[in-house]
Design an enzyme around this catalytic site. Structure first.
Site, mmCIF file in Angstrom:
data_model
loop_
_atom_site.group_PDB
_atom_site.id
_atom_site.type_symbol
_atom_site.label_atom_id
_atom_site.label_comp_id
_atom_site.label_asym_id
_atom_site.label_seq_id
_atom_site.Cartn_x
_atom_site.Cartn_y
_atom_site.Cartn_z
ATOM 1 N N ASP A 14 0.498 0.886 3.088
ATOM 2 C CA ASP A 14 -0.660 1.689 2.669
ATOM 3 C C ASP A 14 -0.215 3.132 2.413
ATOM 4 O O ASP A 14 0.599 3.694 3.153
ATOM 5 C CB ASP A 14 -1.729 1.651 3.778
ATOM 6 C CG ASP A 14 -3.075 2.133 3.291
ATOM 7 O OD1 ASP A 14 -4.003 1.308 3.212
ATOM 8 O OD2 ASP A 14 -3.209 3.336 2.983
ATOM 9 N N ILE A 15 -0.786 3.734 1.355
ATOM 10 C CA ILE A 15 -0.419 5.104 0.977
ATOM 11 C C ILE A 15 -0.983 6.134 1.972
ATOM 12 O O ILE A 15 -0.474 7.246 2.080
ATOM 13 C CB ILE A 15 -0.904 5.400 -0.468
ATOM 14 C CG1 ILE A 15 -0.108 6.505 -1.125
ATOM 15 C CG2 ILE A 15 -2.386 5.710 -0.509
ATOM 16 C CD1 ILE A 15 -0.391 6.660 -2.612
ATOM 17 N N ASN B 259 -12.216 -5.149 4.394
ATOM 18 C CA ASN B 259 -13.501 -4.547 4.031
ATOM 19 C C ASN B 259 -14.041 -5.136 2.734
ATOM 20 O O ASN B 259 -13.287 -5.337 1.777
ATOM 21 C CB ASN B 259 -13.324 -3.030 3.863
ATOM 22 C CG ASN B 259 -12.819 -2.356 5.129
ATOM 23 O OD1 ASN B 259 -13.189 -2.748 6.228
ATOM 24 N ND2 ASN B 259 -11.968 -1.356 4.981
ATOM 25 N N GLN C 115 -15.076 -0.483 1.793
ATOM 26 C CA GLN C 115 -14.104 -0.861 0.750
ATOM 27 C C GLN C 115 -14.044 0.236 -0.307
ATOM 28 O O GLN C 115 -15.084 0.699 -0.788
ATOM 29 C CB GLN C 115 -14.497 -2.195 0.100
ATOM 30 C CG GLN C 115 -13.448 -2.702 -0.878
ATOM 31 C CD GLN C 115 -13.775 -4.076 -1.472
ATOM 32 O OE1 GLN C 115 -14.897 -4.566 -1.340
ATOM 33 N NE2 GLN C 115 -12.809 -4.674 -2.136
ATOM 34 N N HIS D 64 -7.953 -7.170 -0.325
ATOM 35 C CA HIS D 64 -6.741 -6.843 0.433
ATOM 36 C C HIS D 64 -7.034 -6.936 1.914
ATOM 37 O O HIS D 64 -8.159 -6.707 2.352
ATOM 38 C CB HIS D 64 -6.211 -5.445 0.079
ATOM 39 C CG HIS D 64 -7.234 -4.372 0.186
ATOM 40 N ND1 HIS D 64 -8.180 -4.147 -0.791
ATOM 41 C CD2 HIS D 64 -7.479 -3.470 1.165
ATOM 42 C CE1 HIS D 64 -8.958 -3.142 -0.433
ATOM 43 N NE2 HIS D 64 -8.562 -2.715 0.767
ATOM 44 N N HIS E 142 -5.907 -5.426 5.499
ATOM 45 C CA HIS E 142 -5.159 -4.375 6.202
ATOM 46 C C HIS E 142 -4.429 -5.002 7.377
ATOM 47 O O HIS E 142 -5.029 -5.751 8.169
ATOM 48 C CB HIS E 142 -6.111 -3.301 6.746
ATOM 49 C CG HIS E 142 -6.772 -2.475 5.698
ATOM 50 N ND1 HIS E 142 -6.264 -1.277 5.262
ATOM 51 C CD2 HIS E 142 -7.910 -2.670 4.987
ATOM 52 C CE1 HIS E 142 -7.063 -0.763 4.345
ATOM 53 N NE2 HIS E 142 -8.076 -1.591 4.154
HETATM 54 P P1 5GP Z 1 -10.235 -0.179 1.630
HETATM 55 O O1 5GP Z 1 -10.932 1.092 2.052
HETATM 56 O O2 5GP Z 1 -10.642 -0.587 0.235
HETATM 57 O O3 5GP Z 1 -10.367 -1.292 2.611
HETATM 58 O O4 5GP Z 1 -8.702 0.158 1.621
HETATM 59 C C1 5GP Z 1 -8.030 0.702 0.545
HETATM 60 C C2 5GP Z 1 -6.704 1.184 1.066
HETATM 61 O O5 5GP Z 1 -5.822 1.284 -0.012
HETATM 62 C C3 5GP Z 1 -6.751 2.539 1.761
HETATM 63 O O6 5GP Z 1 -6.258 2.417 3.085
HETATM 64 C C4 5GP Z 1 -5.854 3.417 0.883
HETATM 65 O O7 5GP Z 1 -5.096 4.329 1.634
HETATM 66 C C5 5GP Z 1 -4.992 2.402 0.166
HETATM 67 N N1 5GP Z 1 -4.558 2.784 -1.172
HETATM 68 C C6 5GP Z 1 -5.340 3.286 -2.158
HETATM 69 N N2 5GP Z 1 -4.597 3.489 -3.276
HETATM 70 C C7 5GP Z 1 -3.329 3.092 -2.983
HETATM 71 C C8 5GP Z 1 -2.115 3.077 -3.728
HETATM 72 O O8 5GP Z 1 -2.041 3.463 -4.883
HETATM 73 N N3 5GP Z 1 -1.006 2.587 -3.089
HETATM 74 C C9 5GP Z 1 -1.057 2.149 -1.806
HETATM 75 N N4 5GP Z 1 0.084 1.703 -1.269
HETATM 76 N N5 5GP Z 1 -2.185 2.168 -1.075
HETATM 77 C C10 5GP Z 1 -3.308 2.636 -1.645
#
Ligand code: 5GP
Ligand code: ZN
Length: 138
Positions: free
Chosen positions: A32-33, A88, A95, A101, A103
């Site tokens: 994760d970034i 999420n 989300q 995805h 985590h």
């Molecule tokens: P969500 O909130 O949708 O469950 O999680 C999205 C996750 O994707 C976040 O933890 C965010 O830091 C990660 N993320 C968003 N854009 C990128 C990206 O370009 N590269 C990577 N490696 N992670 C990302």
């Protein structure tokens, strides 16, 4: 199917380079970034599914098996003390990227990295009605 506007489609399929922990024909696992902890990874299908509800059954069946395998390796490699799997669905559930995805989050003693829910009180009558409603839909 891929979505040309989806960042995770691009990452999962290698159009955007990423540090990859695992890859096969159907999945890629990346870091994760904005990691919650050291080693926070994301398990991505290569096909585009916006969320759990759109996920193909055959892909869904493989997600937990792969998560189990990668989690064990991440646990050993990081020496973490615990592990969360979080997934999420929908803006109201947190989300932010609308490509399914999972985590995978190594947890460390006293890291306080993730806030969980505030404990409520179960309403038995409501739950009985809800269970019956759900049972009819399954
Ligand atoms: P969500 O909130 O949708 O469950 O999680 C999205 C996750 O994707 C976040 O933890 C965010 O830091 C990660 N993320 C968003 N854009 C990128 C990206 O370009 N590269 C990577 N490696 N992670 C990302
Ligand atoms: Zn996508």
């Amino acid at each position: 199917m891929k979505d040309s506007n989806c960042i995770f489609c691009k990452i999962a399929n290698g159009e955007i380079p990423s540090v990859t922990l695992y890859e096969d024909a159907e999945f890629r696992v990346i870091f994760d970034i904005g990691p919650a902890t050291k080693g926070h990874a994301l398990l991505l299908p290569k096909e585009h599914y916006a969320n759990l509800f759109e996920l193909d059954d055959a892909v869904a069946a493989k997600v937990l098996l792969l998560a189990k395998k990668v989690a064990a390796a991440l646990k050993e490699a990081t020496g973490c003390d615990g592990f969360n799997l979080i997934q999420n669905n929908g803006t109201d559930a947190g989300q932010t990227v609308f490509h399914f995805h999972l985590h995978m989050i190594p947890r460390y003693h006293n890291d306080h990295a993730i806030g969980f829910w505030k404990e409520g009180k179960a309403d038995t009558e409501y739950l009985q009605e809800l269970a019956e409603k759900v049972q009819k839909l399954l």
